[in-house]
Design a protein around this motif. Sequence first.
Motif, mmCIF file in Angstrom:
data_model
loop_
_atom_site.group_PDB
_atom_site.id
_atom_site.type_symbol
_atom_site.label_atom_id
_atom_site.label_comp_id
_atom_site.label_asym_id
_atom_site.label_seq_id
_atom_site.Cartn_x
_atom_site.Cartn_y
_atom_site.Cartn_z
ATOM 1 N N GLY A 104 0.506 -0.845 -0.033
ATOM 2 C CA GLY A 104 0.189 0.226 -0.468
ATOM 3 C C GLY A 104 0.727 1.409 -0.734
ATOM 4 O O GLY A 104 0.584 2.324 -0.705
ATOM 5 N N ASP A 107 1.931 2.065 -3.398
ATOM 6 C CA ASP A 107 1.058 2.339 -3.692
ATOM 7 C C ASP A 107 0.507 4.008 -3.900
ATOM 8 O O ASP A 107 0.596 4.586 -5.266
ATOM 9 C CB ASP A 107 0.004 1.008 -3.898
ATOM 10 C CG ASP A 107 -1.032 1.841 -4.834
ATOM 11 O OD1 ASP A 107 -1.081 1.842 -5.760
ATOM 12 O OD2 ASP A 107 -2.546 1.462 -4.311
ATOM 13 N N ASP A 108 0.736 4.214 -3.182
ATOM 14 C CA ASP A 108 0.858 5.510 -2.335
ATOM 15 C C ASP A 108 1.574 6.592 -3.250
ATOM 16 O O ASP A 108 0.875 7.989 -3.028
ATOM 17 C CB ASP A 108 0.631 5.568 -0.852
ATOM 18 C CG ASP A 108 -1.051 5.375 -0.324
ATOM 19 O OD1 ASP A 108 -1.804 5.646 -1.163
ATOM 20 O OD2 ASP A 108 -1.344 5.428 0.699
ATOM 21 N N ASN A 178 -8.063 -6.923 0.172
ATOM 22 C CA ASN A 178 -8.126 -5.987 -0.770
ATOM 23 C C ASN A 178 -10.048 -5.689 -0.465
ATOM 24 O O ASN A 178 -9.982 -4.296 -1.082
ATOM 25 C CB ASN A 178 -8.547 -6.319 -2.355
ATOM 26 C CG ASN A 178 -6.940 -6.716 -2.718
ATOM 27 O OD1 ASN A 178 -6.692 -5.657 -3.010
ATOM 28 N ND2 ASN A 178 -6.382 -7.154 -2.624
ATOM 29 N N ASN A 181 -9.610 -3.056 1.852
ATOM 30 C CA ASN A 181 -8.567 -1.485 1.329
ATOM 31 C C ASN A 181 -10.326 -1.234 0.578
ATOM 32 O O ASN A 181 -10.092 0.048 0.306
ATOM 33 C CB ASN A 181 -8.223 -2.243 0.144
ATOM 34 C CG ASN A 181 -7.596 -1.078 -0.602
ATOM 35 O OD1 ASN A 181 -7.760 -0.820 -1.788
ATOM 36 N ND2 ASN A 181 -6.678 0.294 0.197
ATOM 37 N N ASP A 241 -3.439 3.797 0.993
ATOM 38 C CA ASP A 241 -3.712 1.872 0.848
ATOM 39 C C ASP A 241 -2.225 1.518 1.743
ATOM 40 O O ASP A 241 -2.577 0.498 2.322
ATOM 41 C CB ASP A 241 -3.256 2.084 -0.321
ATOM 42 C CG ASP A 241 -4.168 2.209 -1.690
ATOM 43 O OD1 ASP A 241 -5.425 2.360 -1.022
ATOM 44 O OD2 ASP A 241 -4.202 1.525 -2.743
ATOM 45 N N MET A 245 -4.461 -1.182 3.781
ATOM 46 C CA MET A 245 -3.635 -2.863 3.229
ATOM 47 C C MET A 245 -2.754 -3.274 4.893
ATOM 48 O O MET A 245 -3.190 -4.337 4.858
ATOM 49 C CB MET A 245 -2.518 -2.626 1.758
ATOM 50 C CG MET A 245 -3.104 -2.316 0.968
ATOM 51 S SD MET A 245 -3.887 -3.293 -0.352
ATOM 52 C CE MET A 245 -2.716 -4.349 -0.258
#
Length: 332
Positions: A104, A107-108, A178, A181, A241, A245
């Motif tokens: 996460g 991703d961020d 998920n 999330n 995330d 996550m």
Amino acid sequence: MIRISFLITGILAFSITVLSGFVLIPWLKKLKFGQTIKEIGPTWHHAKQGTPTMGGLMFYLGSILGACGGFYLLLSELKTLDGQIQIISISISMLTALGFGLIGFVDDYIKVVKKRNLGLKARYKIVGQVFITAAFLYGQYYIGHISTFVQIPFTNIGFDLGLLYYPIVFLGIIFMVNAVNLTDGIDGLCSSVTFIVALGFMIISAAYGYYTNALFAVGIAGACAGFLAWNFYPAKVFMGDTGSMFLGGAVVSMAWAINRPEIIVFLGIIYICEAMSVVIQVSYFKITHGKRIFKMSPIHHHFEMSGWSEVKIVSVFTAIQAIFAVIAYLGY
């Protein structure tokens, strides 16, 4: 000593999370780590553009350090072989939560620093989730802490799934992470729901004698409560995330650490509804070539579009989760 360790864990997790906000939020603002609001979301969410994200880092500290403080107080009572296995098991759970949290975070980071709205590509997310899930299940299996026996709630009926257990729970873990999330879509929702979920795991884990798992649950609950001081409407920071996550990894780890993965059906009912609303919406849209069942998915956005305030949605969803937490306790 057990009650004292629970109390200390909760206080530490809450306090560390709240206090870290005074440092982390200004730092995130300085780095301009602001949330980018998607155009496809509710139009009134655009006012949240630029709100600091990646705030999930706050409850990494709170939950882990809080739980470790509780473990320290219980060391004398965990020196038996069973106690040692519990410590190893919960260490695996913590690493699993941190592992999902790392996905996460990446991703961020890509979203806010690299300015790529879609973040980490889906295939890389899946690869990372598969690796962490496999490592988690192998670790629990290696220490003999996994049972392929599944019990039907409210009955004494159960059955052994054998080898079929592993692919089912493998997919189940990835689905649930998920799903958590997806629940992070409005101010305070994921934190509030997960607070109740963690309390449920605390009570049930303690009843089963899984005290380290109960302490981890207290740490998660305390950290979620502390994060709500900053994240409740109107949010001053989003978990991103990075946080959702991590919480997803924590939730599935707590379920499997007590050898009762099926309990997630009750303790994760809101997460499941959120995820299934997306599955139903997308499937129906494709089948009907453009028609929708919900005004918007995940389902919390449907209620937003129906005129519910964010506070009302959070309150109702949290209350529903609390009811199902009680059902989970009665059923097990």
